[in-house]
Design an enzyme around this catalytic site. Structure first.
Site: not given
Ligand code: CO
Length: 210
Positions: A43, A45, A47, A99, A102
């Site tokens: 992803c 993302d 993090r 994750h 998400c």
């Molecule tokens: Co995500």
């Protein structure tokens, strides 16, 4: 404004210095070429950085990231990355890593419009529909979202197996395993969903390509 942006360039200089102190040939070795064993589909993302959470270094992981770690078979970007990773770099493992928490997956559970991104979320909604019996039965919304993240990863593993790129590699008897993982942003632990695909046999026969 400027400060936060310039910080990155300063960090870069400090990092180069640090690497060269550890190994004066660090960059000249990397400049010689890459030979990664892994393709990471994760992803976007911020993090979930592939290298940091797996303790790997530059040169070890070929990376593709998008919202909710999707394998969309009409996505030229994903297909190009996959083709290069499998046919040229000959990676041994492809890891789809979702994750918990998400944003893309959670947005796909809602009915609200988010704009252009709705077209991307549609692919994730399709995953919900395939698994709606199981997902609808989970009353707690957080737990339902966690399970949705997991089944989404499983579907993306299937979607990789459906591609001619992966099936042709298996046909050539090129060693290639596809794995489904979920990273927990709450504790940093990666859970292996144990949905590893190693050959066409792992796919429903309607998807087999001769
Ligand atoms: Co995500």
């Amino acid at each position: 404004m400027e400060q936060s942006y310039k910080k990155l360039l300063e960090n870069n200089k400090a990092w180069v210095k640090e690497q060269l102190e550890l190994d004066p040939k660090y960059f000249s070795k990397l400049a010689n070429g890459q030979n990664p064993e892994y393709l990471w589909i994760g992803c976007s993302d911020s993090r979930v950085p592939a290298n940091q959470i797996t303790g790997t270094n530059p040169g070890e992981v070929f990376v593709h990231r998008n919202i909710a770690n999707m394998v969309v078979h009409s996505d030229m970007n994903m297909l190009s990355v996959l083709s290069y990773a499998v046919e040229v770099l000959k990676v041994k493992h492809i890891i789809v890593c979702g994750h918990y928490g998400c944003g893309g997956v959670m947005a796909a559970m809602e009915n609200q419009q988010f704009g252009l991104i709705d077209n991307w979320l549609r692919h994730i909604k399709d995953v919900y529909r395939y698994h709606h019996k199981e997902l609808d039965a989970i009353e707690d919304k957080t737990l339902r979202a966690r399970r949705f993240v997991e089944v989404n990863v499983v579907e993306q593993v299937h979607d990789l197996g459906k591609t001619s790129i992966v099936q042709n590699a298996w046909k050539r008897e090129q060693p290639l395993h596809i794995h489904g993982w979920v990273y927990d942003i709450n504790d940093g632990i990666i859970n292996d969903l144990n949905v590893t695909f190693k050959s066409t046999i792992d796919l429903h026969k309607v998807y087999h390509l001769d």
